[in-house]
Write an enzyme that holds these catalytic residues in place. Sequence first.
Site, mmCIF file in Angstrom:
data_model
loop_
_atom_site.group_PDB
_atom_site.id
_atom_site.type_symbol
_atom_site.label_atom_id
_atom_site.label_comp_id
_atom_site.label_asym_id
_atom_site.label_seq_id
_atom_site.Cartn_x
_atom_site.Cartn_y
_atom_site.Cartn_z
ATOM 1 N N HIS A 54 0.870 -1.187 0.000
ATOM 2 C CA HIS A 54 0.000 0.000 0.000
ATOM 3 C C HIS A 54 0.903 1.232 0.000
ATOM 4 O O HIS A 54 1.293 1.730 1.059
ATOM 5 C CB HIS A 54 -0.924 -0.013 1.219
ATOM 6 N N GLN A 59 -11.117 0.555 -0.548
ATOM 7 C CA GLN A 59 -10.830 0.284 0.858
ATOM 8 C C GLN A 59 -12.084 0.239 1.725
ATOM 9 O O GLN A 59 -12.189 -0.573 2.649
ATOM 10 C CB GLN A 59 -9.884 1.364 1.399
ATOM 11 N N HIS A 93 -8.159 -8.324 -1.779
ATOM 12 C CA HIS A 93 -8.070 -8.578 -0.343
ATOM 13 C C HIS A 93 -9.220 -9.527 -0.007
ATOM 14 O O HIS A 93 -10.385 -9.185 -0.200
ATOM 15 C CB HIS A 93 -8.270 -7.281 0.444
ATOM 16 N N GLU A 125 -9.521 -11.400 5.070
ATOM 17 C CA GLU A 125 -8.505 -10.926 6.025
ATOM 18 C C GLU A 125 -9.172 -10.825 7.400
ATOM 19 O O GLU A 125 -9.498 -9.759 7.891
ATOM 20 C CB GLU A 125 -7.921 -9.587 5.595
ATOM 21 N N ASP A 129 3.136 -5.597 2.370
ATOM 22 C CA ASP A 129 1.834 -5.045 2.757
ATOM 23 C C ASP A 129 1.958 -3.617 3.264
ATOM 24 O O ASP A 129 1.407 -2.701 2.665
ATOM 25 C CB ASP A 129 1.143 -5.944 3.785
ATOM 26 N N TRP A 175 -1.311 0.765 9.946
ATOM 27 C CA TRP A 175 -1.443 -0.639 10.331
ATOM 28 C C TRP A 175 -0.161 -1.231 10.931
ATOM 29 O O TRP A 175 -0.210 -2.218 11.630
ATOM 30 C CB TRP A 175 -1.864 -1.476 9.118
#
Length: 429
Positions: free
Chosen positions: A59, A152, A210, A213, A309, A315
């Site tokens: 990202h 997102q 994604h 997750e 990632d 995060w």
Amino acid sequence: MLDLLITRASLPDGRRNMSIAVQDGRIVEVTEGLQAPAQETVDARGLLLSPPFVDAHFHLDSALSYGQPRVNESGTLLEGIALWGELKPTLTHEAIVERALRYCDWAVARGLLAIRSHVDTSEPSLLPVHALLDVKRRVAPYLDLQLVAFPQDGVLRSPGGLANLRRALELGVDVVGGIPHFERTMAEGAESVRILCEIAAEAGKRVDMHCDESDDPHSRHVETLAFETQRLGLQGRVTGSHLTSMHSMDNYYVSKLIPLMAEAQLGVVANPLINITLQGRHDSYPKRRGMTRVPELLAAGLTLAFGQDCVLDPWYGLGSADMLEVAHMGLHVAQMTSQSAMRACFEAVTTQPARLLGLEGYGLQPGCHADFVLLHARDPAEAIRLRAARLAVYRRGKPIAQSPAPVSQLKLPGRPNGVDFLLPPANYT
């Protein structure tokens, strides 16, 4: 006369004393012990020459934003998403570009020359999309940047999500992304998979979603992704990223799921550093590791890569563009400690992600681009063990980064003057 000749190199497949000849930015010969006139000759001295590292899941729009507007105190995925939502209104084109270019500098220094980055398409302005398309143009001479349209906030959950994603693709984003487990319901998640795969099939795009997750074993959108891949004839062009719910699924269901994924020729990206950090946050003990079933997926013949990632973002508060650090964590979390398994971990940050990205001319064969990294190690396992220094990084046969060998000086009576942390050459004969 050759432009470049690398001699006495060890290759990841175990071949030693190999010479790699380069002309006009491409490898023209790979053979043992070649000697030929060249404008530049580099003696690898038995060290490992690898194709460049590839990050199949990153990202870049949020990279290096750690602490803005605050730190993720809980360490959870959901607080990270909330933090990113707080940060987005303050973003500027210039700030995203500046942070992304700085990260790409780090990447080149680490021998990481190809990145697939998800870019948030949730806002009507598509500010991150415009910024990363700008970055992609700027870094093209030295780094392959592939962009994924990533809703997102959920492509169905957020107003205008689908229209925003379509506009991002029209602007030049390469891959269709999604986040089905973040839609309002399981049904809407499955519907988002269907819609997004149809968009990709119509546009001739790859898919990287994604998927699941979550620690919830009932999050099973990868099953839908495999089904839609086969229904639409997208075999070999679709990747499921994360798939952490598989860690919590019962073995009987997984025994049916993995063959379905193999039939669809799904690619898989596990993100060891982030999966082991974000997952299992609701557990006390025993605490789940959270990473997907890497050895089982590899045994079934799926193409599986490890991704970075996140680096210094809402995060994850660490990271430095080092794909050997990613492989190191993946090896430990998946308990992949045999010699063949350690080589597979090295491949998960080189050849396997290159296959998922569809990189043209990647590898160490005649005809491939002369892109490679000389590592302070003699084989893939040692490279992972040491997170080996990148002594030299080449792009199209030209050096673009160099680092000194990590040698420590010793002042001990009766002992050597220094150590370089390598095993003696006799261990590799």
